[in-house]
Motif scaffolding. Sequence first.
Motif, PDB file in Angstrom:
ATOM      1  N   GLU A  32     -10.385   1.388  -7.156  1.00 27.60           N
ATOM      2  CA  GLU A  32      -9.696   2.098  -8.252  1.00 27.60           C
ATOM      3  C   GLU A  32     -10.571   3.241  -8.774  1.00 27.60           C
ATOM      4  O   GLU A  32     -10.087   4.343  -9.020  1.00 27.60           O
ATOM      5  CB  GLU A  32      -9.362   1.111  -9.391  1.00 27.60           C
ATOM      6  N   TYR A 249      -1.495  -1.568  -1.196  1.00 26.64           N
ATOM      7  CA  TYR A 249      -0.687  -1.132  -2.343  1.00 26.64           C
ATOM      8  C   TYR A 249      -0.625   0.385  -2.427  1.00 26.64           C
ATOM      9  O   TYR A 249       0.373   0.963  -2.846  1.00 26.64           O
ATOM     10  CB  TYR A 249      -1.292  -1.653  -3.652  1.00 26.64           C
ATOM     11  N   ARG A 250      -1.725   1.019  -2.058  1.00 30.39           N
ATOM     12  CA  ARG A 250      -1.786   2.476  -2.180  1.00 30.39           C
ATOM     13  C   ARG A 250      -1.275   3.138  -0.911  1.00 30.39           C
ATOM     14  O   ARG A 250      -1.000   2.477   0.082  1.00 30.39           O
ATOM     15  CB  ARG A 250      -3.240   2.914  -2.438  1.00 30.39           C
ATOM     16  N   MET A 254      -5.318   9.201   0.153  1.00 34.89           N
ATOM     17  CA  MET A 254      -5.000   9.672  -1.194  1.00 34.89           C
ATOM     18  C   MET A 254      -3.884  10.717  -1.176  1.00 34.89           C
ATOM     19  O   MET A 254      -3.240  10.957  -2.185  1.00 34.89           O
ATOM     20  CB  MET A 254      -6.257  10.255  -1.847  1.00 34.89           C
ATOM     21  N   ASP A 256      -1.066  10.681   0.433  1.00 35.60           N
ATOM     22  CA  ASP A 256       0.143  10.102   1.009  1.00 35.60           C
ATOM     23  C   ASP A 256       1.171   9.858  -0.094  1.00 35.60           C
ATOM     24  O   ASP A 256       0.960   9.053  -0.995  1.00 35.60           O
ATOM     25  CB  ASP A 256      -0.238   8.769   1.678  1.00 35.60           C
ATOM     26  N   PRO A 257       2.307  10.548  -0.055  1.00 41.10           N
ATOM     27  CA  PRO A 257       3.307  10.342  -1.097  1.00 41.10           C
ATOM     28  C   PRO A 257       4.068   9.026  -0.949  1.00 41.10           C
ATOM     29  O   PRO A 257       4.835   8.648  -1.838  1.00 41.10           O
ATOM     30  CB  PRO A 257       4.233  11.535  -0.941  1.00 41.10           C
ATOM     31  N   ARG A 263       9.385   1.672  -4.051  1.00 39.65           N
ATOM     32  CA  ARG A 263       8.475   1.256  -5.117  1.00 39.65           C
ATOM     33  C   ARG A 263       8.666  -0.241  -5.387  1.00 39.65           C
ATOM     34  O   ARG A 263       7.727  -0.957  -5.684  1.00 39.65           O
ATOM     35  CB  ARG A 263       8.815   2.057  -6.370  1.00 39.65           C
ATOM     36  N   ARG A 270       2.823  -6.766  -5.299  1.00 35.81           N
ATOM     37  CA  ARG A 270       1.781  -6.804  -6.346  1.00 35.81           C
ATOM     38  C   ARG A 270       2.015  -7.960  -7.294  1.00 35.81           C
ATOM     39  O   ARG A 270       1.076  -8.628  -7.718  1.00 35.81           O
ATOM     40  CB  ARG A 270       1.787  -5.510  -7.158  1.00 35.81           C
TER      41      ARG A 270
ATOM     42  N   LEU B  10      -4.544  15.566  -4.939  1.00 28.73           N
ATOM     43  CA  LEU B  10      -3.882  14.577  -4.088  1.00 28.73           C
ATOM     44  C   LEU B  10      -4.066  14.871  -2.612  1.00 28.73           C
ATOM     45  O   LEU B  10      -3.560  14.155  -1.758  1.00 28.73           O
ATOM     46  CB  LEU B  10      -2.396  14.502  -4.452  1.00 28.73           C
ATOM     47  N   THR B  45       5.885  15.239  -3.079  1.00 22.96           N
ATOM     48  CA  THR B  45       5.824  14.712  -4.435  1.00 22.96           C
ATOM     49  C   THR B  45       5.099  13.379  -4.389  1.00 22.96           C
ATOM     50  O   THR B  45       5.382  12.541  -3.545  1.00 22.96           O
ATOM     51  CB  THR B  45       7.231  14.483  -4.992  1.00 22.96           C
ATOM     52  N   MET B  46       4.114  13.217  -5.270  1.00 22.03           N
ATOM     53  CA  MET B  46       3.291  12.025  -5.225  1.00 22.03           C
ATOM     54  C   MET B  46       3.381  11.283  -6.539  1.00 22.03           C
ATOM     55  O   MET B  46       3.514  11.882  -7.595  1.00 22.03           O
ATOM     56  CB  MET B  46       1.825  12.422  -5.043  1.00 22.03           C
ATOM     57  N   GLU B  49      -0.954   7.110 -10.436  1.00 21.36           N
ATOM     58  CA  GLU B  49      -1.181   5.816 -11.085  1.00 21.36           C
ATOM     59  C   GLU B  49      -2.239   5.909 -12.176  1.00 21.36           C
ATOM     60  O   GLU B  49      -3.199   6.657 -12.049  1.00 21.36           O
ATOM     61  CB  GLU B  49      -1.697   4.796 -10.051  1.00 21.36           C
TER      62      GLU B  49
END
Lengths: 332, 456
Positions: A32, A249-250, A254, A256-257, A263, A270, B10, B45-46, B49
Motif C-alpha cells: 500500500e 486486488y490491484r 499501477m 492498469d485501469p 468492481r 476482499r 498512474l 480511466t483509472m 484508492e
Amino acid sequence: MATRKTAKKPNVSAEELLGYYRDMLLIRRFEEKAGQLYGMGLIGGFCHLYIGQEAVVVGLEAATKEGDKRITSYRDHGHMLACGMDPNGVMAELTGREGGYSKGKGGSMHMFSKEKHFYGGHGIVGAQVPLGAGLAFSDKYKGNDNVSFAYFGDGAANQGQVYETFNMAALWDLPVIFVIENNQYAMGTAQKRSTSTPDLYTRGEAFGIKGQTVDGMDVLAVKEASEKAVAHCRAGKGPYILEVKTYRYRGHSMSDPAKYRTREEVQKMRSERDPIEHIREMLLTGKHASEDELKAIDKEIKGIVIDSAEFAKASPEPALEELWTDIYAEAN
Amino acid sequence: MATEILMPALSPTMEEGTLAKWLVKEGDTIESGMIIAEIETDKATMEFEAVDEGTMGAILVAEGTEGVKVNAPIAVLLEEGEDASAAVASAPAPATEAPAEAPAAAPKSAPAAPIAPQANLTPDWPEGTEMKTQTVREALRDAMAEEMRSDENVFLMGEEVAEYQGAYKVSQGLLDEFGSKRIIDTPITEHGFAGVATGSAFGGLRPIVEFMTFNFAMQAIDQIINSAAKTLYMSGGQMGAPMVFRGANGAAARVGAQHSQDYAAWYAQIPGLKVAMPYSASDAKGLLKSAIRDPNPVIFLENEILYGRQFEVPVMDDFTVPFGKARIWREGTDVTIVSFGIGMQYALEAADKLAEDGISAEVIDLRTLRPIDYDTVLASVMKTNRCVTVEEGYPVGSIGNHISATIMQKAFDYLDAPVINCAGKDVPMPYAANLEKLALVTTDEVIEAVKQVTYR
C-alpha cells in the motif's frame, strides 16, 4: 473458486499463526505504501503490487530451511519480504536509491539478495522458470538437499520455456517446486480466455511431474501443501507443481485501469476471502490473541513501513560513477 | 494530523490528468483501499484508492477538472476530531518530493587519452617453447578438459555433447574422462537449457553451454542477454553468470539461409557479455581456457570450416590467451587489414598476394570483440595510414563499421583514404553453390579494397 472449508483444527501454534499474520500484514502495508509512493512520483516505471496474494508466499516460505532458493517474476516485493529481506532495502530500490538492494540499478522488477538466496526479480515472463530449475541443478550437482522455488503466474504458464524446463527437471530429477500463482488474470486476460484447459497443476502430467492445487487465500492450506512438496523434493523424487489459486486486488501494474473485471468481483474477494482477515479471525475466535495484541502488531508493522518509506526517500540517488560499475566482474 | 491526498501518477509517463469523478463527498468516512475517485489519462480511466483511513475533510479539486498536475493536492483527509477549515489552512504548500535532477553530464566512459596508442606486442608464449601441430577441434577439447580437471564446478551441457561425442566431435572423449554428471546431453531445447545453465551459474557452477551452431542460439538469446549478461548489473554486483556459450558460428557450406549467419556483431553489442572469435588453434585453446575462468558470461564463436584446420600450438602446462589483446599476424607498412575468425583466412591470403604486387599489408587478428584491442589497431593505422576490415557477417552495423568509426574519431588526421569494410553481402545466404560464393566475402574483394585505399 471453492468456498473456504470449515477450518479443521489447524496443527499450528499460536506463535506460528501470529507470525503468518505479521508477515502477511507487512506485505499488505508495504505494498500500500509502495502504491502511495508511486502516486507521488517517487517510484517510477512499472510497479506490480502483491496485495491479495500474501498467503501464497508466506505459506510457501513456512516450509523452507536455510539454503533453499527462490526466484520469481516482476511481482516480487512480497517474496522478498517473506524470505526476510530488509524492507528498507526493498523500498529504497523501488525509489531508485543507493540504499536499495541493487544500489538503485535494478528497480521494482530486478532485485536480488545473495544472502537470502533470492535470485530475482525477473522482468521477462517465464524466464525465471528455467533459471529456477538451474538453481536446483546447482544444488543437485553439489549433492546437498536444498530445494528451489520457481514462482510464476497463470500467464507465464503458457510460455514454451516452461515446458522445456518441466521436461528437463523431470528427466534429471531436479529438486525444484514450480509454484504457479494463479491469480486468474494474465495482465488483462482472464484465464479462460488464454488457457485451453483450466487446471494448471496438471500441466506436468505429460512429463510425469506430480502436482496439486491449493487455496491460496488460506495460508495454512498453502503451508501444508508446501511441506508436502518440499518433502517430495528433498527426498530426491524430482520436481513438483503447486497451483496456488489466488487473487490480486490491484491492477496488473499501477497503470492498469482494470476494466476486464467488475468492481463487485474484486470487492467480493476482499470481503469474503481476504487471507489476512482469515487469520485474524482465527486468532481471535481461537483466543490465540486479543484485539489489543493484534493492534500492537498493526502498529509495529505500520512503523516498519513508514520507516522504510522514510529511508527510501532519504537515501541518496546512486553516485554517477555507478553507471559504469557492475557491468563485469573482476577475476579473483 | 490532516493528510493531503495528491494527484496520483498512474503510468510511468503521466504528468497530468483529469479528475473525472469523485466517488466520495466531504464528511464521508474513508477506509484504506476504498475507491475514492476516478482519474482519466489520455490512455484510460483509472480508479483511485485511498491509502489511509479518516474523514474526507475537503475536496480541493472539483470533479471534471482537466490538466491536474501529478502530485498536486486534490483533497484533505482528516483524522478523528480534526476540523476541516483548520486542515485546509494548515495544508502545506505542495512539496517537491521527487529526487533532485541529476547533473546533465554523466562521467565519460573513456577519458580522452593524450598518450598515443601502443600495440601490445607481448608474445603469447615464451620464445623457444616446444610446439605441436593440432586442429582447432582438438585444441578446443584440450582447453575444456584441462579446465574441467582443475575446477570441478565446470561442466559441459548441450545437444549430442556426451554419447555422440559432439555433433562436430569437439567434445570427443570427454564423457569417458568426466562421466555423465559433468558431460550432459540435453534435449533439443535451446531456450530451456540456456536458462537452466544460467540458473546453475547463479547457483555457483561454471557451465559451458555448447550450441550445436549459434543459429539455434537465437531460440535462447533472451536468456543469454536478459538473464546472463544483465544480472550482475541489475543486482548491484551481488550475483552474475560465470559461464561460456560456445559453438559453431557463421557460414558452413551449402546449408542455406537458416544455418549460415555470423553473430559476431550481435553479441559484441551487449554490455555484460564478453565475446571471443578465434581463428587459429592456439588462440582457440588459450582463449577458451581464459573464457572458462572468466567470472562473466562469454560468447565463444567457433567456425565449422576451421574445426579441421591445423595450426601450431605451444606445449605448455597452462597456456592461456588474455581477452582484449589482438595479434599481429604479419607486419607491414602500406595498409592495415583488421579481421577476426574465419575472416583472417581471406585477410592473410590477400596479404600474400598483395606482397607479390609490392604492397606491404599489416594483418591484425582482433581475437576478441568485447573487449576490443583498439590500441593495436590505432597504432597500426597511424603507421600505415590506411585500413581495410574483413568479416563474414552482414554489412549493416558490422564490427568493421565500428572499427571505422573508432579510427575516424581517434586517428582521423592519420588517414590517407576512407576505411573500407569488406563483409558478407546484405542477403540471406543462398543455397546454390555459385550464389553462396558470391554472398560470402572473398580474398579478391579484400585485394580490391586494399588497392582502392592505396590508390593503386
